[in-house]
Design a protein around this motif. Structure first.
Motif, PDB file in Angstrom:
ATOM      1  N   ASN A 186       0.841  -1.196   0.000  1.00 32.35           N
ATOM      2  CA  ASN A 186       0.000   0.000   0.000  1.00 32.35           C
ATOM      3  C   ASN A 186       0.875   1.245   0.000  1.00 32.35           C
ATOM      4  O   ASN A 186       1.859   1.316   0.741  1.00 32.35           O
ATOM      5  CB  ASN A 186      -0.885   0.031   1.251  1.00 32.35           C
ATOM      6  N   PRO A 237       2.919  -2.705   4.172  1.00 35.37           N
ATOM      7  CA  PRO A 237       2.548  -3.990   3.571  1.00 35.37           C
ATOM      8  C   PRO A 237       1.045  -4.257   3.524  1.00 35.37           C
ATOM      9  O   PRO A 237       0.582  -5.036   2.705  1.00 35.37           O
ATOM     10  CB  PRO A 237       3.252  -5.015   4.455  1.00 35.37           C
ATOM     11  N   ASP A 238       0.280  -3.604   4.396  1.00 35.17           N
ATOM     12  CA  ASP A 238      -1.166  -3.821   4.414  1.00 35.17           C
ATOM     13  C   ASP A 238      -1.858  -2.562   4.923  1.00 35.17           C
ATOM     14  O   ASP A 238      -1.220  -1.611   5.372  1.00 35.17           O
ATOM     15  CB  ASP A 238      -1.546  -5.041   5.268  1.00 35.17           C
ATOM     16  N   VAL A 239      -3.182  -2.555   4.835  1.00 32.58           N
ATOM     17  CA  VAL A 239      -3.970  -1.378   5.194  1.00 32.58           C
ATOM     18  C   VAL A 239      -3.811  -1.032   6.674  1.00 32.58           C
ATOM     19  O   VAL A 239      -3.679   0.144   7.035  1.00 32.58           O
ATOM     20  CB  VAL A 239      -5.456  -1.575   4.831  1.00 32.58           C
ATOM     21  N   THR A 240      -3.789  -2.027   7.536  1.00 34.58           N
ATOM     22  CA  THR A 240      -3.654  -1.765   8.975  1.00 34.58           C
ATOM     23  C   THR A 240      -2.352  -1.042   9.279  1.00 34.58           C
ATOM     24  O   THR A 240      -2.334  -0.041  10.012  1.00 34.58           O
ATOM     25  CB  THR A 240      -3.742  -3.080   9.771  1.00 34.58           C
ATOM     26  N   GLU A 277      -0.606   0.697   7.210  1.00 34.03           N
ATOM     27  CA  GLU A 277      -0.673   2.011   6.570  1.00 34.03           C
ATOM     28  C   GLU A 277      -1.437   3.007   7.448  1.00 34.03           C
ATOM     29  O   GLU A 277      -1.002   4.151   7.635  1.00 34.03           O
ATOM     30  CB  GLU A 277      -1.350   1.865   5.213  1.00 34.03           C
ATOM     31  N   PHE A 333      -2.902   0.662  -4.143  1.00 34.24           N
ATOM     32  CA  PHE A 333      -2.592  -0.688  -3.700  1.00 34.24           C
ATOM     33  C   PHE A 333      -1.973  -1.420  -4.868  1.00 34.24           C
ATOM     34  O   PHE A 333      -2.535  -1.423  -5.963  1.00 34.24           O
ATOM     35  CB  PHE A 333      -3.863  -1.416  -3.245  1.00 34.24           C
ATOM     36  N   ASP A 339      -0.508  -5.100  -6.102  1.00 36.41           N
ATOM     37  CA  ASP A 339      -0.429  -6.533  -5.844  1.00 36.41           C
ATOM     38  C   ASP A 339       1.026  -6.975  -5.968  1.00 36.41           C
ATOM     39  O   ASP A 339       1.771  -6.462  -6.801  1.00 36.41           O
ATOM     40  CB  ASP A 339      -1.313  -7.272  -6.845  1.00 36.41           C
ATOM     41  N   ASP A 340       1.408  -7.934  -5.174  1.00 36.94           N
ATOM     42  CA  ASP A 340       2.774  -8.453  -5.221  1.00 36.94           C
ATOM     43  C   ASP A 340       2.976  -9.459  -6.347  1.00 36.94           C
ATOM     44  O   ASP A 340       4.061 -10.007  -6.494  1.00 36.94           O
ATOM     45  CB  ASP A 340       3.146  -9.107  -3.886  1.00 36.94           C
TER      46      ASP A 340
END
Length: 86
Positions: free
Chosen positions: A2, A47-50, A52, A75, A77-78
């Motif tokens: 993110n 790495p993720d919304v939380t 961020e 966002f 994608d990996d």
């Protein structure tokens, strides 16, 4: 992954302090500075919304920060993208 672009404004007379504080946060990078208006653009990478959201909260509660406003979020994608020449 993110990424967020955030406009961060400093309290009057605390711009340099704000930049020093931002520099201490892993995952936050100052990309554009506007000292004449006590503000800068930062990019938050997490790495993720939380994670961020946690970084955004950390930025917005710094003692030199008057305001932090989300400008853009992306966002990625990996997943690996492959191309072939056929």
């Amino acid at each position: 992954m993110n990424y967020s672009g955030v406009l961060v404004s400093a309290f009057p007379g605390r711009y340099d302090e704000m930049l020093r504080e931002l520099d201490t946060i892993e995952g936050v990078e100052v990309h554009q500075q506007d000292p004449d208006h006590n503000r800068c653009i930062i990019v938050i990478e997490a790495p993720d919304v939380t994670a961020e959201v946690d970084l955004f909260k950390a930025v917005s509660t710094l003692s030199g920060v008057a305001d932090a406003a989300l400008v853009v979020h992306n966002f990625e994608d990996d997943a690996v993208v492959c191309s072939s020449n056929t």
